[in-house]
Design a protein around this motif. Structure first.
Motif, PDB file in Angstrom:
ATOM      1  N   HIS A 159       0.757  -1.219   0.030  1.00 11.99           N
ATOM      2  CA  HIS A 159      -0.109  -0.010   0.037  1.00 11.99           C
ATOM      3  C   HIS A 159       0.911   1.062  -0.091  1.00 11.99           C
ATOM      4  CE1 HIS A 159      -2.931  -2.863   0.604  1.00 11.99           C
ATOM      5  NE2 HIS A 159      -2.467  -3.422   1.942  1.00 11.99           N
ATOM      6  N   ARG A 160       1.980   1.268   0.648  1.00  6.89           N
ATOM      7  CA  ARG A 160       2.805   2.346   0.746  1.00  6.89           C
ATOM      8  C   ARG A 160       3.849   2.462  -0.397  1.00  6.89           C
ATOM      9  NH1 ARG A 160       2.443   1.123   6.585  1.00  6.89           N
ATOM     10  NH2 ARG A 160       0.919   2.650   7.329  1.00  6.89           N
ATOM     11  N   LEU A 161       4.088   1.273  -1.065  1.00  7.23           N
ATOM     12  CA  LEU A 161       5.236   1.489  -2.136  1.00  7.23           C
ATOM     13  C   LEU A 161       4.871   2.048  -3.483  1.00  7.23           C
ATOM     14  CD1 LEU A 161       7.402  -1.574  -1.393  1.00  7.23           C
ATOM     15  CD2 LEU A 161       7.811   0.792  -0.993  1.00  7.23           C
ATOM     16  N   PRO A 162       3.716   1.982  -3.730  1.00  8.73           N
ATOM     17  CA  PRO A 162       3.252   2.261  -5.109  1.00  8.73           C
ATOM     18  C   PRO A 162       3.536   3.823  -5.470  1.00  8.73           C
ATOM     19  CG  PRO A 162       1.413   1.148  -4.483  1.00  8.73           C
ATOM     20  CD  PRO A 162       2.591   1.202  -3.311  1.00  8.73           C
ATOM     21  N   PRO A 163       3.526   4.767  -4.604  1.00  7.14           N
ATOM     22  CA  PRO A 163       3.976   6.048  -4.972  1.00  7.14           C
ATOM     23  C   PRO A 163       5.552   6.405  -5.031  1.00  7.14           C
ATOM     24  CG  PRO A 163       2.849   6.039  -2.822  1.00  7.14           C
ATOM     25  CD  PRO A 163       2.747   4.946  -3.549  1.00  7.14           C
ATOM     26  N   ILE A 164       6.102   5.305  -4.274  1.00  8.30           N
ATOM     27  CA  ILE A 164       7.489   5.323  -4.155  1.00  8.30           C
ATOM     28  C   ILE A 164       8.312   4.826  -5.221  1.00  8.30           C
ATOM     29  CG2 ILE A 164       9.500   4.473  -2.556  1.00  8.30           C
ATOM     30  CD1 ILE A 164       7.554   4.895  -0.268  1.00  8.30           C
ATOM     31  N   ILE A 165       7.817   3.560  -5.667  1.00  6.59           N
ATOM     32  CA  ILE A 165       8.726   2.670  -6.756  1.00  6.59           C
ATOM     33  C   ILE A 165       7.828   2.412  -8.137  1.00  6.59           C
ATOM     34  CG2 ILE A 165      10.133   1.750  -4.996  1.00  6.59           C
ATOM     35  CD1 ILE A 165       8.532  -0.834  -5.688  1.00  6.59           C
ATOM     36  N   GLY A 166       6.255   2.887  -8.038  1.00  6.83           N
ATOM     37  CA  GLY A 166       5.628   2.528  -8.875  1.00  6.83           C
ATOM     38  C   GLY A 166       4.936   1.222  -9.122  1.00  6.83           C
ATOM     39  N   GLU A 167       3.903   1.014  -9.611  1.00  6.30           N
ATOM     40  CA  GLU A 167       3.059   0.011  -9.501  1.00  6.30           C
ATOM     41  C   GLU A 167       3.712  -1.128 -10.139  1.00  6.30           C
ATOM     42  OE1 GLU A 167      -1.477  -1.723 -10.228  1.00  6.30           O
ATOM     43  OE2 GLU A 167      -1.190   0.258  -9.381  1.00  6.30           O
ATOM     44  N   ALA A 168       4.171  -0.831 -11.269  1.00 10.45           N
ATOM     45  CA  ALA A 168       4.911  -2.178 -12.040  1.00 10.45           C
ATOM     46  C   ALA A 168       6.367  -2.483 -11.435  1.00 10.45           C
ATOM     47  CB  ALA A 168       5.326  -1.526 -13.671  1.00 10.45           C
ATOM     48  N   HIS A 169       7.021  -1.765 -11.089  1.00 14.32           N
ATOM     49  CA  HIS A 169       7.839  -2.223 -10.029  1.00 14.32           C
ATOM     50  C   HIS A 169       7.398  -3.152  -8.903  1.00 14.32           C
ATOM     51  CE1 HIS A 169      11.227  -0.624 -12.540  1.00 14.32           C
ATOM     52  NE2 HIS A 169      10.716   0.581 -12.148  1.00 14.32           N
ATOM     53  N   GLY A 228       1.432  13.777   2.778  1.00 15.37           N
ATOM     54  CA  GLY A 228       0.844  12.368   3.346  1.00 15.37           C
ATOM     55  C   GLY A 228      -0.509  12.483   3.187  1.00 15.37           C
ATOM     56  N   ARG A 229      -1.139  13.607   2.879  1.00 16.00           N
ATOM     57  CA  ARG A 229      -2.557  13.824   3.156  1.00 16.00           C
ATOM     58  C   ARG A 229      -3.367  13.064   2.029  1.00 16.00           C
ATOM     59  NH1 ARG A 229      -6.572  16.304   0.082  1.00 16.00           N
ATOM     60  NH2 ARG A 229      -8.662  16.841   1.485  1.00 16.00           N
ATOM     61  N   GLU A 230      -3.046  13.007   1.019  1.00 22.80           N
ATOM     62  CA  GLU A 230      -3.728  12.256  -0.174  1.00 22.80           C
ATOM     63  C   GLU A 230      -3.519  10.736  -0.078  1.00 22.80           C
ATOM     64  OE1 GLU A 230      -3.129  13.572  -3.910  1.00 22.80           O
ATOM     65  OE2 GLU A 230      -3.637  15.758  -3.776  1.00 22.80           O
ATOM     66  N   ARG A 231      -2.257  10.453   0.678  1.00 24.71           N
ATOM     67  CA  ARG A 231      -1.989   8.960   0.651  1.00 24.71           C
ATOM     68  C   ARG A 231      -2.570   8.260   1.743  1.00 24.71           C
ATOM     69  NH1 ARG A 231       4.373   8.837   0.376  1.00 24.71           N
ATOM     70  NH2 ARG A 231       3.942  10.570  -0.912  1.00 24.71           N
ATOM     71  N   SER A 232      -2.732   8.944   3.027  1.00 21.63           N
ATOM     72  CA  SER A 232      -3.040   8.329   3.861  1.00 21.63           C
ATOM     73  C   SER A 232      -4.474   7.468   4.223  1.00 21.63           C
ATOM     74  CB  SER A 232      -2.919   9.251   5.211  1.00 21.63           C
ATOM     75  OG  SER A 232      -3.875  10.198   5.002  1.00 21.63           O
ATOM     76  N   ALA A 233      -5.434   8.101   3.535  1.00 18.88           N
ATOM     77  CA  ALA A 233      -6.705   7.574   3.235  1.00 18.88           C
ATOM     78  C   ALA A 233      -6.914   6.322   2.489  1.00 18.88           C
ATOM     79  CB  ALA A 233      -7.668   8.414   2.955  1.00 18.88           C
ATOM     80  N   ALA A 234      -5.987   6.366   1.482  1.00 17.82           N
ATOM     81  CA  ALA A 234      -5.990   4.973   0.470  1.00 17.82           C
ATOM     82  C   ALA A 234      -5.162   4.020   1.303  1.00 17.82           C
ATOM     83  CB  ALA A 234      -5.171   5.546  -0.670  1.00 17.82           C
ATOM     84  N   VAL A 235      -3.981   4.178   1.859  1.00 20.33           N
ATOM     85  CA  VAL A 235      -3.079   3.265   2.632  1.00 20.33           C
ATOM     86  C   VAL A 235      -3.993   2.704   3.712  1.00 20.33           C
ATOM     87  CG1 VAL A 235      -1.253   2.801   4.177  1.00 20.33           C
ATOM     88  CG2 VAL A 235      -0.970   4.431   2.221  1.00 20.33           C
TER      89      VAL A 235
END
Length: 273
Positions: A159-169, A228-235
């Motif tokens: 849940h936390r890695l998609p914006p860090i490394i991208g979904e494909a990776h 972190g605002r936009e990310r926290s609810a999705a995580v």
């Protein structure tokens, strides 16, 4: 803080240095880890003198991930034939507790900078996915290993890695459970920089923490909050979903085989049952 078994904490010049020390082999994450982590980061979050946190690990490796032998009692009742609502409810509660422990790192208002050396496996990747900045030594190796032990990773990395490394990776790493070295980790954005050795990686983390601590503390906290605002609810939504999914579907012959293989130190044979 009360006496700690899985960590040491040192405070100096507005910076706290939190170091994994076991007690499991390779700083494996057992009951003490999950009990102490939220206590530590809750207190650091509330400490007005602390402006940044360095997260490090003792020994040759950052973390071998979840300490399966130590955490085995958590899985036991769920694996009983015909396990119904009660053991599944208890297991769901335990997953949420483990998730909350790592969320305490992500939600700490003080930026957290990690230094990684040696192996960083499974839960170790979950942990570093919750920090703000990551440095690695040249010998660092990373693996989202859960698929190899018949578990859907459920405490943060998915849940936390998609914006860090991208979904494909992320899909490649999570579906194959493959190992990657520090250079690949830097290439995909998992770490910011690769340093020659563990001491240099720790020095880099400390230097960045010092730069952060030199800035106005409330502004720094505001930057972290806004980012972190936009990310926290999705995580949070994703963590709730995977906790429910694993409570429903985790029990399997493959999981039993994986656990047995760990204790018997052999290669598991998965049959999709």
């Amino acid at each position: 803080m009360t006496e700690l078994k899985a960590f040491t904490v040192e405070k100096r010049d507005h910076i706290a240095e939190v170091t994994l020390i076991g007690p499991g082999k390779g700083n494996a994450m057992g009951p003490d880890f999950f009990a102490e982590l939220p206590q530590i980061f809750g207190e650091l979050d509330a400490d007005p003198d602390i402006r940044a946190v360095v997260l490090a690990a003792s020994g040759k490796h950052f973390s071998f991930g979840l300490d399966l032998p130590a955490m085995a009692p958590m899985f036991g009742p769920l694996m009983e034939p015909g396990a119904l609502a009660a053991p599944r409810t208890d297991f769901h509660r335990e997953i949420r507790r483990l998730q909350d422990a790592l969320t305490s790192v992500a939600e700490c208002r003080k930026p957290v900078v990690a230094a990684v050396q040696g192996w960083c496996i499974g839960g170790g990747v979950d942990l570093i996915s919750a920090v703000d900045i990551r440095y690695a030594s040249a010998d660092a190796k990373f693996s989202i290993r859960e698929a190899k032990v018949a578990i859907v990773a459920d405490i943060g990395s998915l849940h936390r890695l998609p914006p860090i490394i991208g979904e494909a990776h992320l899909r490649e790493l999570a579906l194959t459970a493959k190992d990657i070295d520090a250079q690949r980790a830097e290439k995909i954005g998992l770490v910011t920089d690769v340093l020659p050795d563990p001491a240099a990686a720790l020095d880099a983390a400390r230097a960045t923490a010092q730069e952060i601590a030199a800035n106005p503390p409330l502004v720094v906290q505001g930057v972290k909050d806004v980012l972190g605002r936009e990310r926290s609810a999705a995580v949070d939504d994703g963590l709730r979903y995977v906790a429910a999914w694993n409570a429903a579907f985790l029990p399997s012959h493959d999981l039993t085989e994986a656990m047995s293989a760990v204790f018997e130190k052999r290669t598991p044979e998965f049959k999709g049952r």
